[in-house]
Write an enzyme that holds these catalytic residues in place. Structure first.
Site, PDB file in Angstrom:
ATOM      1  N   HIS A 142       0.928  -1.221   0.020  1.00 54.38           N
ATOM      2  CA  HIS A 142       0.107   0.009  -0.181  1.00 54.38           C
ATOM      3  C   HIS A 142       0.908   1.256   0.238  1.00 54.38           C
ATOM      4  O   HIS A 142       1.935   1.043   0.411  1.00 54.38           O
ATOM      5  CB  HIS A 142      -0.933   0.169   1.297  1.00 54.38           C
ATOM      6  CG  HIS A 142      -2.017  -0.965   1.145  1.00 54.38           C
ATOM      7  ND1 HIS A 142      -3.116  -1.222   2.099  1.00 54.38           N
ATOM      8  CD2 HIS A 142      -2.035  -2.143   0.389  1.00 54.38           C
ATOM      9  CE1 HIS A 142      -3.781  -2.272   1.386  1.00 54.38           C
ATOM     10  NE2 HIS A 142      -3.417  -2.765   0.846  1.00 54.38           N
ATOM     11  N   GLU A 144       1.051   3.940   1.925  1.00 56.63           N
ATOM     12  CA  GLU A 144       1.681   3.996   3.072  1.00 56.63           C
ATOM     13  C   GLU A 144       2.833   3.243   3.524  1.00 56.63           C
ATOM     14  O   GLU A 144       3.758   3.667   4.178  1.00 56.63           O
ATOM     15  CB  GLU A 144       0.392   3.999   4.139  1.00 56.63           C
ATOM     16  CG  GLU A 144      -0.563   4.731   4.111  1.00 56.63           C
ATOM     17  CD  GLU A 144      -1.866   4.153   3.436  1.00 56.63           C
ATOM     18  OE1 GLU A 144      -2.828   4.456   3.982  1.00 56.63           O
ATOM     19  OE2 GLU A 144      -1.517   3.338   2.637  1.00 56.63           O
ATOM     20  N   CYS A 172      -6.024   1.473   5.940  1.00 58.56           N
ATOM     21  CA  CYS A 172      -6.503   0.414   6.556  1.00 58.56           C
ATOM     22  C   CYS A 172      -5.869  -0.065   7.863  1.00 58.56           C
ATOM     23  O   CYS A 172      -5.110   0.764   8.341  1.00 58.56           O
ATOM     24  CB  CYS A 172      -6.357  -0.320   5.387  1.00 58.56           C
ATOM     25  SG  CYS A 172      -4.601  -1.099   4.995  1.00 58.56           S
ATOM     26  N   CYS A 175      -2.165  -0.494   7.705  1.00 63.47           N
ATOM     27  CA  CYS A 175      -1.079   0.802   7.488  1.00 63.47           C
ATOM     28  C   CYS A 175      -1.465   1.293   8.821  1.00 63.47           C
ATOM     29  O   CYS A 175      -0.275   2.055   9.316  1.00 63.47           O
ATOM     30  CB  CYS A 175      -1.768   1.580   6.262  1.00 63.47           C
ATOM     31  SG  CYS A 175      -1.449   0.668   4.789  1.00 63.47           S
TER      32      CYS A 175
END
Length: 253
Positions: A142, A144, A172, A175
């Site tokens: 992701h 992040e 999410c 993260c």
């Protein structure tokens, strides 16, 4: 603890307007109807118990929400009317979020969901990332996570205490967990993720009392631009899939 309408301050610093106490139509559970006085100024409904409980922090017992002063609905509306300008007027936040949106465009170029992130330390970008789980065959890739990895390598430390992470979409569970472990000082995100966001949408993980680190949160920076970026991407993908189906139908005809 008695809850009455007015201005409340969260133990991490955020301010909220409590409108009224309601009752769940089926369970009869008491609920608090309240409004966030920063970010997107959204309305929330949460169990009354969430407001009345206490938090253990650094050996001190704190109220999760502390009453500050009486406030009318009209006063809250006036704050909400000018609140977005206050956040956008923070040129530093807007600057870094614009960079995160540029990174999100790179994700879109690879047909990945357009989410971008940057990690900033003392006015310098030390980490950049954008969504690449499909292209990299990595479920953890992701935006992040990519930005945190680069930042940690840059400073040669897995702790990022004095850093701010800017991301275009509400994080999410994975993260958020990574940010807590990295000891990120502040999180700034653009738009909410109604299906899987865990800062305010589906859960409020950063309010959980069992974490040993607290992260300051600012929501709603460049919210409309971040949301438009996502909407345009999914609109394009729907159109592409429609054209693909049409070509298959034409070939079978």
């Amino acid at each position: 603890m008695q809850i009455s309408p007015g201005l409340y301050r969260h133990y991490k610093g955020g301010e909220y307007y409590v409108y009224r106490i309601a009752t769940h139509s089926e369970t009869r559970e008491p609920l608090v109807v309240y409004r966030c006085l920063y970010g997107d100024f959204s309305w929330w409904v949460r169990p009354l118990t969430m407001f009345t409980e206490t938090i253990e922090r650094d050996g001190e017992t704190l109220a999760r929400f502390a009453f500050v002063a009486p406030m009318s609905a009209a006063e809250a509306d006036r704050l909400a009317g000018g609140g977005t300008e206050k956040i956008v007027a923070n040129s530093e936040d807007a600057q870094w979020m614009a960079m995160a949106r540029e990174l999100a465009e790179k994700a879109a170029d690879y047909n990945e969901v357009p989410v971008g992130a940057v990690v900033v330390q003392q006015g310098q970008v030390i980490g950049r990332g954008y969504n690449r789980p499909i292209g990299s065959c990595d479920p953890t890739a992701h935006a992040e996570m990519m930005a945190l990895r680069e930042a940690a390598r840059q400073v040669n430390n897995y702790r990022l205490n004095d850093c701010t992470l800017y991301v275009t979409l509400e994080p999410c569970t994975m993260c958020v967990g990574a940010m807590v472990h990295a000891r990120v000082g502040r999180l700034v995100y653009g738009t909410t993720e109604p299906k899987a966001g865990v800062v305010e949408s589906q859960a409020q993980l950063l309010d959980a009392p069992y974490f040993n680190h607290s992260i300051q949160v600012t929501a709603g920076v460049e919210r409309e631009a971040c949301q438009q970026q996502l909407s345009e991407f999914f609109r394009r993908r729907r159109e592409e899939k429609k054209q693909q189906r049409q070509r298959r139908n034409d070939a079978d005809a």
